[in-house]
Design a protein around this motif. Structure first.
Motif, mmCIF file in Angstrom:
data_model
loop_
_atom_site.group_PDB
_atom_site.id
_atom_site.type_symbol
_atom_site.label_atom_id
_atom_site.label_comp_id
_atom_site.label_asym_id
_atom_site.label_seq_id
_atom_site.Cartn_x
_atom_site.Cartn_y
_atom_site.Cartn_z
ATOM 1 N N ASP A 114 -3.218 6.539 6.053
ATOM 2 C CA ASP A 114 -2.826 5.129 6.183
ATOM 3 C C ASP A 114 -3.596 4.512 7.353
ATOM 4 O O ASP A 114 -3.978 5.217 8.277
ATOM 5 N N GLU A 115 -3.787 3.226 7.294
ATOM 6 C CA GLU A 115 -4.565 2.511 8.328
ATOM 7 C C GLU A 115 -5.912 3.206 8.527
ATOM 8 O O GLU A 115 -6.343 3.485 9.649
ATOM 9 N N GLN A 166 8.715 3.790 8.181
ATOM 10 C CA GLN A 166 8.566 4.164 6.770
ATOM 11 C C GLN A 166 9.536 5.271 6.386
ATOM 12 O O GLN A 166 10.099 5.268 5.292
ATOM 13 N N ASP A 214 6.002 -2.960 10.633
ATOM 14 C CA ASP A 214 6.062 -3.155 9.199
ATOM 15 C C ASP A 214 7.276 -3.993 8.831
ATOM 16 O O ASP A 214 7.747 -3.957 7.712
ATOM 17 N N LYS A 272 0.816 -1.217 0.000
ATOM 18 C CA LYS A 272 0.000 0.000 0.000
ATOM 19 C C LYS A 272 0.851 1.269 0.000
ATOM 20 O O LYS A 272 0.516 2.241 -0.672
ATOM 21 N N SER A 273 1.942 1.264 0.764
ATOM 22 C CA SER A 273 2.732 2.495 0.903
ATOM 23 C C SER A 273 3.137 3.062 -0.451
ATOM 24 O O SER A 273 3.094 4.261 -0.686
HETATM 25 MG MG MG Z 1 1.228 -0.234 5.471
#
Ligand code: MG
Ligand code: ADP
Length: 704
Positions: free
Chosen positions: A145-146, A82, A300, A54-55
């Motif tokens: 995100d999330e 990240q 992650d 997804k990132s």
């Molecule tokens: Mg993610």
């Protein structure tokens, strides 16, 4: 209408960025479609499984578009991870949150103001501190995100997420992209509504994670089973989920006592302790974490190689998310769920009295059905998420060893008869005790030893009987009255079994033996280079104070091992090697690969040795004759022939090994629970079957 492909020129540009910045050659499923929408300025909601990538869906457009991307992320650990990964790829990114020292905050704000950041990560709670800047700089996209955290329907509700709608209102025209791995239809609707992006195009990726091996085992002797499981997994990262804090601690202690580096993690620890365990795990200092479900969302880490559920989770959503934390790098990962009847009872108790009891029990029941499934587990999982696959997956315990059915009519009759004679008043434990003819206090107190069918199934082990009774419950022969001490009662089908000769098929119980570890032993020749690359990675990670997988993922090292690049130009062809990492680490990794060269040479002579054997064999010489001629042991020659056949040569190995030996090996495979190497088989046969035969036999069995 959502676009699914990128215009050609933009695609070329993005693919180039993908390679130079991230080191990847192509998009994963759905990435291109999501990115195409973002690039076209549209709002998007992407539901993709954990590890689905997804990132990249917002990171790549962030680099391609002028300005800075604003990324909302719920956890500091997640942001840090990240940002570290982006920086390692030579991308300017930073995170901002209220717990940072002021000097760091100031620095970040300064960079932001000057347009020096390609991405800024921020927790929703700290967003207001950035308010002044959002007007003055160019924001090219907003990523949430999330995103399931916004919904009270979801399972990780975060009140601050509900404030996010104003972002979209303030920055009309800036595309917003909401990403999550878990959102059923109502949650999806809630997300787009609350974020004020009702027109968002929705991209739902397949939830299949085909690299995860799915296995369920009965929960008896779990500790022992886990120790066996860990035996050939030294240094592999893994998570064990337990239901209670206490069991995380006691299990972690047991593992430590057995020499494993394991730590407990639960909500009862201080924030500092939790942070330390998490950091140790992420940085590969502690490979094993024994945790409650409090552990995981911030992680992650891409090289988690296995996940064990010590207890059954409450529902399939949770289970799938938890196992999804393994194998994010796309390499094989092993997931193992221990299932016990006692856990189900416990979980039911937890649910009782809750306002959503009915809902929770329904979900629990689905989880239980999954654990008891007798057909492909992945099919069951994906069906649950509304995705239908028609082929069996081939990568779960059921597909690997499909259950064989036996005629269970007589046994079923015995069980039903006992239930009837106990007047449907007793729970499973007592029913089994009566069937087994157990001589315990309860039995004698109640006079059950007088029952006509007492001891009717004394030849069947307790655990097996339990499994059979559970199967009968699932087949609708018996029913459990959970609210009445779990007593077993007969259904109309049971009456047919008892009085009308209705036949019942039961799945034969198979002693579990992971096929994977055998494959591993056959594969033991490879991996030396991989180990060396890993060592170098670990050295660099220490030098730079970052987690090893930030340097390179396992998948990248595997690809390097396969491609064996000899020049920097070849090195950049390796998946996960972008320009920044090539500049930083290229030379050092190249050296390690090149040092392996003598090894390859040796292989070459080996290659010749194989060819020589092959020639003599096709000339019609027997193994003995070849052995004599070549002054090598017959065992070595048999080894050559196995290898040659495995590599595609036309050699009929079945002529060299008897059917009886193959059957004995098959039997051994079933009986040896955990196999760490060929020696286990050698010992099993009391040193009487030579290694070459074991190797060849296992090879033939595994390729059948
Ligand atoms: Mg993610
Ligand atoms: P998610 O957020 O969906 O759980 P991530 O964005 O963390 O997943 O990505 C998981 C892993 O997949 C990361 O290691 C990432 O570098 C890798 N990855 C993402 N996209 C690609 C791609 N197109 N090719 C190869 N690997 C990829």
């Amino acid at each position: 209408m959502p676009t699914t492909t990128l215009p050609k020129d933009i695609k070329t540009e993005l693919l180039q960025l993908l390679k130079t910045k991230f080191g990847y050659d192509s998009f994963r499923p759905n990435q291109e479609a999501v990115i195409a929408d973002v690039m076209a300025g549209r709002d998007v909601m992407a539901v993709m499984p954990t590890g689905g990538g997804k990132s990249l869906c917002f990171q790549l457009p962030a680099l391609a578009l002028p300005g800075t991307a604003l990324v909302i992320s719920p956890l500091i650990a997640l942001m840090k991870d990240q940002v570290d990964a982006l920086r390692a790829n030579g991308i300017t990114a930073a995170y901002f949150n209220s717990s940072q020292p002021e000097i760091e905050q100031k620095h970040t704000l300064h960079q932001l103001e000057n347009g020096a950041l390609q991405l800024i990560y921020v927790a929703p709670e700290s967003l207001s501190l950035l308010d002044n800047y959002l007007n003055t700089i160019t924001i090219n996209l907003i990523a949430v995100d999330e995103a399931h955290c916004i919904s009270s329907w979801g399972h990780d509700f975060r009140p601050a997420y509900t404030q996010l709608a104003y972002l979209k209102r303030r920055m009309t025209g800036v595309p917003m992209i909401a990403l999550t791995a878990t959102a059923d239809k109502p949650t999806q609707d809630d997300i787009v509504k609350q974020l004020a992006i009702p027109q968002a195009s929705r991209h739902l990726a397949s939830f299949d994670r085909s690299n995860l091996y799915l296995e369920v085992r009965p929960g008896n002797n779990r500790n022992k089973q886990i120790l066996n499981f860990l035996e050939n997994r030294t240094d592999e990262s893994g998570i064990i989920y337990c239901l209670s804090r206490k069991s995380t601690e006691s299990l972690a202690e047991k593992l430590q006592a057995a020499g494993h580096k394991a730590e407990a993690y639960h909500a009862g620890l201080t924030p500092e302790e939790r942070m330390r365990v998490q950091e140790d795990f992420i940085n590969d200092r502690v490979p094993i974490v024994v945790a409650t479900i409090a552990f995981g969302m911030g992680i992650d880490k891409s090289n988690v190689r296995w996940v064990i559920h010590y207890n059954m989770p409450k529902n399939i959503e949770g289970y799938y998310q938890e196992i999804g934390r393994s194998g994010r790098d796309g390499l094989p990962a092993h997931t193992l769920l221990f299932y016990s009847y006692a856990d189900t009872v416990q979980l039911r108790k937890f649910a009782q009295g809750s306002p959503t009891e009915e809902y929770q029990l329904a979900k629990l029941e689905r989880m239980q059905q999954y654990a008891e499934a007798l057909s492909c587990r992945r099919k069951a999982l994906l069906n649950y998420f509304g995705e239908f696959i028609y082929e069996d997956c081939g990568n779960c315990d059921i597909c690997k060893r499909p259950p064989q059915y036996i005629d269970g009519t007589v046994l079923a009759q015995k069980v039903c008869s006992v239930v009837a004679r106990l007047k449907e008043q007793e729970a499973m434990g007592t029913v089994i005790d009566v069937l087994r003819g157990s001589e315990n206090a309860t039995i004698y107190d109640k006079g059950y030893q007088e029952i006509k069918t007492y001891g009717a199934a004394s030849d069947v082990p307790w655990r097996d009987l339990q499994q059979y009774v559970i199967q009968m419950i699932n087949q609708g022969v018996l029913e459990i009255r959970f609210h009445e001490h779990g007593r077993l009662v007969l259904t109309p089908l049971a009456k047919k079994v008892l009085f009308e000769g209705e036949s019942i098929q039961l799945a034969r119980l198979i002693k579990e033996k992971p096929a994977a570890s055998v494959a591993k032993t056959l594969d033991d020749a490879t991996g030396i280079l991989f180990e060396k690359l890993r060592q170098l990675r670990s050295t660099i990670a220490k030098e730079e104070g970052v987690p090893a997988y930030i340097v390179f993922s396992d998948a990248t090292l595997k690809d390097m091992e396969t491609k064996k690049p000899q020049t920097l130009d070849e090195m950049i062809m390796v998946s996960g090697v972008g320009q920044a990492k090539l500049d930083k680490y290229g030379e050092r990794f190249l050296k390690v690969v090149q040092q392996q060269k003598p090894k390859t040479k040796k292989k070459k002579t080996k290659g010749n040795t194989y060819a020589k054997t092959q020639k003599l064999y096709t000339d019609g010489l027997s193994v003995e004759e070849i052995s004599e001629k070549r002054e090598l042991t017959p065992g070595t020659i048999y080894g050559h022939l196995t290898k040659l056949q495995a590599d595609g040569a036309d050699i009929d190995l079945y002529r060299l090994i008897s059917k009886g030996d193959l059957e004995r090996l098959e039997q051994a495979k079933e009986e040896l629970k955990e196999v760490t190497g060929l020696k286990d088989f050698y010992d099993y046969f009391e040193e009487e079957m030579p290694y070459w035969k074991i190797r060849m036999g296992l090879y033939l069995l595994s390729s059948e």
